[in-house]
Every structure is written in C-alpha cells, then in structure tokens.
Design an enzyme around this catalytic site. Structure first.
Site, mmCIF file in Angstrom:
data_model
loop_
_atom_site.group_PDB
_atom_site.id
_atom_site.type_symbol
_atom_site.label_atom_id
_atom_site.label_comp_id
_atom_site.label_asym_id
_atom_site.label_seq_id
_atom_site.Cartn_x
_atom_site.Cartn_y
_atom_site.Cartn_z
ATOM 1 N N CYS A 7 38.564 42.342 38.554
ATOM 2 C CA CYS A 7 39.371 42.890 37.482
ATOM 3 C C CYS A 7 38.983 44.371 37.385
ATOM 4 C CB CYS A 7 39.070 42.144 36.182
ATOM 5 S SG CYS A 7 40.326 42.340 34.907
ATOM 6 N N THR A 8 39.590 45.089 36.513
ATOM 7 C CA THR A 8 39.227 46.496 36.377
ATOM 8 C C THR A 8 37.868 46.636 35.693
ATOM 9 O OG1 THR A 8 41.561 47.114 36.263
ATOM 10 C CG2 THR A 8 39.963 48.754 35.528
ATOM 11 N N GLY A 9 37.742 46.130 34.468
ATOM 12 C CA GLY A 9 36.503 46.327 33.712
ATOM 13 C C GLY A 9 35.467 45.238 33.868
ATOM 14 N N ASN A 10 35.867 44.078 34.407
ATOM 15 C CA ASN A 10 34.963 42.930 34.570
ATOM 16 C C ASN A 10 34.286 42.581 33.247
ATOM 17 O OD1 ASN A 10 31.879 42.067 36.149
ATOM 18 N ND2 ASN A 10 33.702 40.803 36.137
ATOM 19 N N SER A 11 35.067 42.618 32.173
ATOM 20 C CA SER A 11 34.500 42.288 30.868
ATOM 21 C C SER A 11 35.237 41.130 30.196
ATOM 22 C CB SER A 11 34.549 43.507 29.941
ATOM 23 O OG SER A 11 35.888 43.846 29.624
ATOM 24 N N CYS A 12 36.407 40.758 30.707
ATOM 25 C CA CYS A 12 37.234 39.790 29.986
ATOM 26 C C CYS A 12 37.872 38.760 30.922
ATOM 27 C CB CYS A 12 38.291 40.561 29.199
ATOM 28 S SG CYS A 12 39.249 39.551 28.074
ATOM 29 N N ARG A 13 39.001 39.091 31.537
ATOM 30 C CA ARG A 13 39.755 38.114 32.330
ATOM 31 C C ARG A 13 38.973 37.592 33.529
ATOM 32 N NH1 ARG A 13 44.669 42.081 32.853
ATOM 33 N NH2 ARG A 13 42.875 43.455 32.680
ATOM 34 N N SER A 14 38.352 38.470 34.278
ATOM 35 C CA SER A 14 37.588 38.010 35.442
ATOM 36 C C SER A 14 36.398 37.163 35.015
ATOM 37 C CB SER A 14 37.124 39.197 36.288
ATOM 38 O OG SER A 14 36.410 40.130 35.497
ATOM 39 N N SER A 32 31.998 37.654 39.834
ATOM 40 C CA SER A 32 33.089 38.493 39.354
ATOM 41 C C SER A 32 32.586 39.926 39.296
ATOM 42 C CB SER A 32 33.592 38.024 37.983
ATOM 43 O OG SER A 32 32.570 38.067 37.025
ATOM 44 N N THR A 60 27.034 39.079 33.734
ATOM 45 C CA THR A 60 26.894 40.537 33.722
ATOM 46 C C THR A 60 28.185 41.161 34.243
ATOM 47 O OG1 THR A 60 25.886 40.506 35.929
ATOM 48 C CG2 THR A 60 24.388 40.473 34.030
ATOM 49 N N ASP A 62 29.573 43.606 36.583
ATOM 50 C CA ASP A 62 29.069 44.287 37.780
ATOM 51 C C ASP A 62 30.147 45.094 38.485
ATOM 52 O OD1 ASP A 62 26.536 43.028 37.502
ATOM 53 O OD2 ASP A 62 27.329 41.226 38.467
ATOM 54 N N CYS A 79 44.111 41.265 37.575
ATOM 55 C CA CYS A 79 44.856 42.283 36.833
ATOM 56 C C CYS A 79 45.507 43.235 37.826
ATOM 57 C CB CYS A 79 43.961 43.036 35.849
ATOM 58 S SG CYS A 79 42.770 44.152 36.588
ATOM 59 N N CYS A 86 42.135 47.424 44.857
ATOM 60 C CA CYS A 86 41.147 46.535 45.473
ATOM 61 C C CYS A 86 40.630 47.163 46.762
ATOM 62 C CB CYS A 86 41.783 45.185 45.774
ATOM 63 S SG CYS A 86 40.623 43.983 46.424
ATOM 64 N N ASP A 103 46.083 41.454 29.446
ATOM 65 C CA ASP A 103 44.742 41.812 28.983
ATOM 66 C C ASP A 103 44.673 41.638 27.472
ATOM 67 O OD1 ASP A 103 42.267 42.864 28.385
ATOM 68 O OD2 ASP A 103 42.559 44.708 29.537
#
Length: 136
Positions: A7-14, A32, A60, A62, A79, A86, A103
């Site tokens: 994902c872009t931020g690797n904070s939510c969906r991923s 992720s 985490t 990453d 996303c 990618c 998102d």
C-alpha cells in the site's frame, strides 16, 4: 507460500489484509509494506480489526525497500498509488495482483461515520482476501 501486500502508507489497508490473510492460514508467510511507509499503524484500522478478533497492534509499518531482495509467490497491491508506483520485482515474483480498496483514513464526517467506513473497508478486505486465499 510467501505473500507481500503493498500500500502507499502501510498503515491501514495493507495491514488489515495482512492480518486477515495470516488469520486464514498460520503457515503462510505474509508481510506488508508501503511505497511511502507512514512508520505507524492507523488506530482506526487497529480498532476495526480488534472488533473481529484480530490483533494487528504489533505490526510495523515498513518501507517496501526492506523486501525488494526477497523472492515472493505473490505481491498484491491494495491501493491505486502503490499499484502505480510498485517497484519492479523482476524475476523475484511469481504473481503480481492488484486488489484495490477505498482508503478509510480519508473519510470525513462524524466519528460514527468514519468508524463505519473502517468497518466497511475491513469487511471488503476480508471478503476479497478470503476469495484470494481460496483460489490458492
């Protein structure tokens, strides 16, 4: 089987997809990462997953660079931003897929509406990643 979810931020969906896929099969190796990792998890995602009994609070956020040298059976973007940017995994990825989701961290409105958006996206992620898992 090794699966990398981007994902872009690797904070939510991923992170939610990571949690679900790992819950379906503990023998899968799931990681992720983000193309621009936020460095922390979105609290709304952590709460939404806890509601369904999956604890991702220990995950985490990453950067994708951490995993570029590894071989993967699947690299899955969740996303549009990550799908478009990618990195090339030439020769190291057997299958590359895109399974996109809204998102929920961009939702605006009442706290109840925002919470409902996290739940909606969480449930969509569970459904689509279970379909993916069943196809293996």
């Amino acid at each position: 089987m090794k699966v990398l979810i981007l994902c872009t931020g690797n904070s939510c969906r991923s992170q939610m997809a990571h949690g679900f896929l790992q819950s379906f099969d503990k023998d899968l190796i799931v990681r992720s990462a983000g193309t621009r990792a936020a460095g922390k998890l979105n609290e709304g995602a952590v709460r939404a997953m806890a509601e369904v009994g999956i604890d991702i609070s220990h995950h985490t956020s990453d950067p994708v660079e951490k995993y570029l040298g590894e071989e993967w059976d699947y690299v899955i973007t969740v996303c549009g931003g990550a799908n478009g940017s990618c990195p090339m995994f030439t020769g190291k990825v057997k299958h590359r897929l895109h399974i996109g989701f809204d998102d929920p961290s961009h939702a605006t409105g009442t706290p109840e509406f925002i919470e409902s958006e996290f739940r909606r996206v969480r449930d969509e992620i569970k459904e689509k990643f279970y379909e993916f898992y069943q196809s293996l």
